[in-house]
Write a protein that holds these residues in place. Structure first.
Motif, PDB file in Angstrom:
ATOM      1  N   ASN A  69       0.846  -1.187   0.000  1.00  0.00           N
ATOM      2  CA  ASN A  69       0.000   0.000   0.000  1.00  0.00           C
ATOM      3  C   ASN A  69       0.887   1.243   0.000  1.00  0.00           C
ATOM      4  OD1 ASN A  69      -1.782   2.158   0.709  1.00  0.00           O
ATOM      5  ND2 ASN A  69      -3.216   0.665   1.576  1.00  0.00           N
ATOM      6  N   ASP A  70       0.952   1.937  -1.134  1.00  0.00           N
ATOM      7  CA  ASP A  70       1.841   3.097  -1.262  1.00  0.00           C
ATOM      8  C   ASP A  70       1.425   4.234  -0.342  1.00  0.00           C
ATOM      9  OD1 ASP A  70       3.315   1.752  -3.174  1.00  0.00           O
ATOM     10  OD2 ASP A  70       2.182   2.587  -4.854  1.00  0.00           O
ATOM     11  N   THR A  71       0.133   4.401  -0.122  1.00  0.00           N
ATOM     12  CA  THR A  71      -0.332   5.501   0.729  1.00  0.00           C
ATOM     13  C   THR A  71       0.145   5.326   2.163  1.00  0.00           C
ATOM     14  OG1 THR A  71      -2.317   5.763  -0.650  1.00  0.00           O
ATOM     15  CG2 THR A  71      -2.360   6.727   1.561  1.00  0.00           C
ATOM     16  N   ILE A  72       0.015   4.111   2.693  1.00  0.00           N
ATOM     17  CA  ILE A  72       0.449   3.847   4.065  1.00  0.00           C
ATOM     18  C   ILE A  72       1.965   3.928   4.189  1.00  0.00           C
ATOM     19  CG2 ILE A  72       0.439   2.171   5.927  1.00  0.00           C
ATOM     20  CD1 ILE A  72      -2.263   3.444   5.395  1.00  0.00           C
ATOM     21  N   LEU A  73       2.675   3.363   3.220  1.00  0.00           N
ATOM     22  CA  LEU A  73       4.139   3.390   3.286  1.00  0.00           C
ATOM     23  C   LEU A  73       4.666   4.814   3.181  1.00  0.00           C
ATOM     24  CD1 LEU A  73       5.188   0.276   1.159  1.00  0.00           C
ATOM     25  CD2 LEU A  73       5.103   0.520   3.640  1.00  0.00           C
ATOM     26  N   ASP A  74       4.105   5.596   2.259  1.00  0.00           N
ATOM     27  CA  ASP A  74       4.534   7.001   2.143  1.00  0.00           C
ATOM     28  C   ASP A  74       4.206   7.768   3.422  1.00  0.00           C
ATOM     29  OD1 ASP A  74       5.413   6.464  -0.393  1.00  0.00           O
ATOM     30  OD2 ASP A  74       3.635   7.263  -1.392  1.00  0.00           O
ATOM     31  N   ALA A 233      -3.087   9.451   6.752  1.00  0.00           N
ATOM     32  CA  ALA A 233      -3.378   8.348   5.830  1.00  0.00           C
ATOM     33  C   ALA A 233      -4.394   7.380   6.430  1.00  0.00           C
ATOM     34  CB  ALA A 233      -2.087   7.617   5.479  1.00  0.00           C
ATOM     35  N   LEU A 234      -4.271   7.087   7.722  1.00  0.00           N
ATOM     36  CA  LEU A 234      -5.227   6.197   8.377  1.00  0.00           C
ATOM     37  C   LEU A 234      -6.577   6.876   8.564  1.00  0.00           C
ATOM     38  CD1 LEU A 234      -2.933   4.586  11.111  1.00  0.00           C
ATOM     39  CD2 LEU A 234      -3.758   3.523   9.005  1.00  0.00           C
ATOM     40  N   GLN A 235      -6.563   8.174   8.842  1.00  0.00           N
ATOM     41  CA  GLN A 235      -7.815   8.887   9.023  1.00  0.00           C
ATOM     42  C   GLN A 235      -8.635   8.889   7.738  1.00  0.00           C
ATOM     43  OE1 GLN A 235      -8.480  12.169   7.626  1.00  0.00           O
ATOM     44  NE2 GLN A 235     -10.444  12.462   8.681  1.00  0.00           N
ATOM     45  N   GLN A 236      -7.985   8.977   6.605  1.00  0.00           N
ATOM     46  CA  GLN A 236      -8.693   8.949   5.330  1.00  0.00           C
ATOM     47  C   GLN A 236      -9.316   7.590   5.053  1.00  0.00           C
ATOM     48  OE1 GLN A 236      -5.770  10.232   2.495  1.00  0.00           O
ATOM     49  NE2 GLN A 236      -5.948  12.398   3.048  1.00  0.00           N
ATOM     50  N   GLN A 237      -8.731   6.537   5.610  1.00  0.00           N
ATOM     51  CA  GLN A 237      -9.270   5.200   5.399  1.00  0.00           C
ATOM     52  C   GLN A 237     -10.565   4.972   6.178  1.00  0.00           C
ATOM     53  OE1 GLN A 237      -7.983   2.914   3.300  1.00  0.00           O
ATOM     54  NE2 GLN A 237      -6.288   4.239   2.717  1.00  0.00           N
ATOM     55  N   THR A 238     -10.816   5.785   7.210  1.00  0.00           N
ATOM     56  CA  THR A 238     -12.020   5.581   8.024  1.00  0.00           C
ATOM     57  C   THR A 238     -13.292   5.961   7.278  1.00  0.00           C
ATOM     58  OG1 THR A 238     -11.771   7.810   8.979  1.00  0.00           O
ATOM     59  CG2 THR A 238     -10.748   5.963  10.159  1.00  0.00           C
ATOM     60  N   SER A 240     -14.295   4.688   4.615  1.00  0.00           N
ATOM     61  CA  SER A 240     -14.866   3.402   4.200  1.00  0.00           C
ATOM     62  C   SER A 240     -14.412   2.343   5.200  1.00  0.00           C
ATOM     63  CB  SER A 240     -14.422   3.038   2.789  1.00  0.00           C
ATOM     64  OG  SER A 240     -13.012   3.061   2.674  1.00  0.00           O
ATOM     65  N   PHE A 241     -14.850   2.524   6.459  1.00  0.00           N
ATOM     66  CA  PHE A 241     -14.334   1.688   7.544  1.00  0.00           C
ATOM     67  C   PHE A 241     -14.610   0.209   7.316  1.00  0.00           C
ATOM     68  CE2 PHE A 241     -14.618  -0.393  11.678  1.00  0.00           C
ATOM     69  CZ  PHE A 241     -13.433   0.008  12.263  1.00  0.00           C
ATOM     70  N   GLY A 242     -15.822  -0.119   6.866  1.00  0.00           N
ATOM     71  CA  GLY A 242     -16.185  -1.526   6.723  1.00  0.00           C
ATOM     72  C   GLY A 242     -15.302  -2.281   5.762  1.00  0.00           C
ATOM     73  N   SER A 243     -14.900  -1.638   4.677  1.00  0.00           N
ATOM     74  CA  SER A 243     -14.065  -2.307   3.680  1.00  0.00           C
ATOM     75  C   SER A 243     -12.583  -2.061   3.901  1.00  0.00           C
ATOM     76  CB  SER A 243     -14.464  -1.838   2.272  1.00  0.00           C
ATOM     77  OG  SER A 243     -14.302  -0.426   2.152  1.00  0.00           O
ATOM     78  N   SER A 244     -12.219  -1.159   4.807  1.00  0.00           N
ATOM     79  CA  SER A 244     -10.806  -0.825   5.034  1.00  0.00           C
ATOM     80  C   SER A 244     -10.342  -1.185   6.431  1.00  0.00           C
ATOM     81  CB  SER A 244     -10.575   0.676   4.796  1.00  0.00           C
ATOM     82  OG  SER A 244     -10.952   1.058   3.499  1.00  0.00           O
ATOM     83  N   VAL A 245     -11.112  -2.006   7.135  1.00  0.00           N
ATOM     84  CA  VAL A 245     -10.735  -2.331   8.506  1.00  0.00           C
ATOM     85  C   VAL A 245      -9.411  -3.077   8.551  1.00  0.00           C
ATOM     86  CG1 VAL A 245     -12.031  -4.503   8.471  1.00  0.00           C
ATOM     87  CG2 VAL A 245     -11.586  -3.358  10.652  1.00  0.00           C
ATOM     88  N   ASP A 246      -9.076  -3.817   7.492  1.00  0.00           N
ATOM     89  CA  ASP A 246      -7.794  -4.521   7.472  1.00  0.00           C
ATOM     90  C   ASP A 246      -6.631  -3.546   7.391  1.00  0.00           C
ATOM     91  OD1 ASP A 246      -8.706  -3.766   4.972  1.00  0.00           O
ATOM     92  OD2 ASP A 246      -7.578  -5.327   3.921  1.00  0.00           O
TER      93      ASP A 246
END
Length: 280
Positions: A69-74, A233-238, A240-246
């Motif tokens: 995941n480039d977003t998380i690594l960056d 980066a993690l805040q943006q993933q919330t 779509s929490f249901g599909s991005s919980v991993d």
């Protein structure tokens, strides 16, 4: 004999209570870790505690996907680029300024230190708009440099106040002996002040690093997409929490590892710094 028995029972009850409190305190972290080891399907179908009945749910796929995941690594790299310089600059500048306020005589020293103490009561929110406008004019708005400068500016007042009080408690006879031996201010600072002030400096470094590493507010305002840290980066993933919980669970646990490693690595100095001045 009865008094000794009462002390043992009371001490055992206290230890048991502390163990229970510690276990309750660690439940969210432990739950986050187990969640990061389960697939999205398993997490949506039941809570993390179901893993005890079905251990086959545990997998490292989330962490394998996180590496891709480039977003998380960056975001992780940007967090390091922000937290490390912010901590080193605050500790270095604050140590020099604290030594000057504690042991050097110059005009207006007390008034300047009073101004530093006064800046401790200034909320961070007050400086957001003026500094955003200033950073935009000089061309560093949205960059890592802008985020670092903001953290340094608002971290220095507390750092100077903390180290100045610690340095002022160092016996003056040590500095006088160093000056009699021909030591100048730089020599005294590096040979006397820094070794004796290492516990306080390490404690300050831990606090500053944790504050910057876990920051979200400043990063949301002063960082753009290319310089956003892991928290953003993690805040943006919330969204779509249901599909991005991993991604959220594995990334959140990854963000815990570095601060824990820093804390346990400097724990000995941290404890010394906390207890410094408590006894004579």
């Amino acid at each position: 004999m009865s008094a000794r028995l009462v002390r043992l029972v009371g001490r055992g009850f206290l230890h048991a209570l502390l163990v229970v409190v510690a276990l309750v305190w660690l439940v969210p972290t432990f739950g986050l870790f187990l969640t990061s080891l389960r697939t999205v399907k398993d997490n949506n179908s039941g809570g993390w505690w179901t893993v005890f009945a079905k251990p086959a749910q545990l997998t490292l796929d989330n962490y394998a996907n996180l590496v891709k995941n480039d977003t998380i690594l960056d975001g992780f790299v940007n967090t390091v680029l922000i937290a490390v310089p912010s901590t080193l600059l605050v500790v270095t500048i604050a140590a020099l300024a604290a030594y000057a306020f504690a042991w050097l005589e110059f005009p207006g020293r007390d008034w300047l230190f009073l101004g530093v103490v006064g800046m401790l009561v200034v909320p961070v929110q007050i400086g957001l708009i003026p500094l955003a406008e200033l950073f935009g004019k000089i061309g560093i708005m949205g960059s890592v440099v802008g985020v670092v400068l903001f953290h340094v500016a608002f971290g220095l007042p507390f750092a100077i106040f903390l180290l100045r009080n610690f340095f002022a408690a160092i016996p003056a006879s040590l500095l006088e002996a160093a000056r009699i031996d021909g030591g100048r201010d730089w020599t005294i600072f590096f040979r006397v002040i820094l070794p004796l002030g290492l516990p306080a400096i390490a404690s300050l470094g831990i606090f500053q690093f944790l504050w910057v590493w876990n920051d979200l507010l400043i990063a949301l305002i002063f960082a753009d997409r290319d310089s956003q840290p892991l928290t953003v980066a993690l805040q943006q993933q919330t969204r779509s929490f249901g599909s991005s919980v991993d991604v959220i669970s594995a990334g959140s646990f990854l963000s815990l590892i570095v601060p824990l490693a820093v804390f346990f690595g400097f724990q000995r100095y941290f404890v010394q710094g906390v207890l410094a001045g408590s006894v004579k």
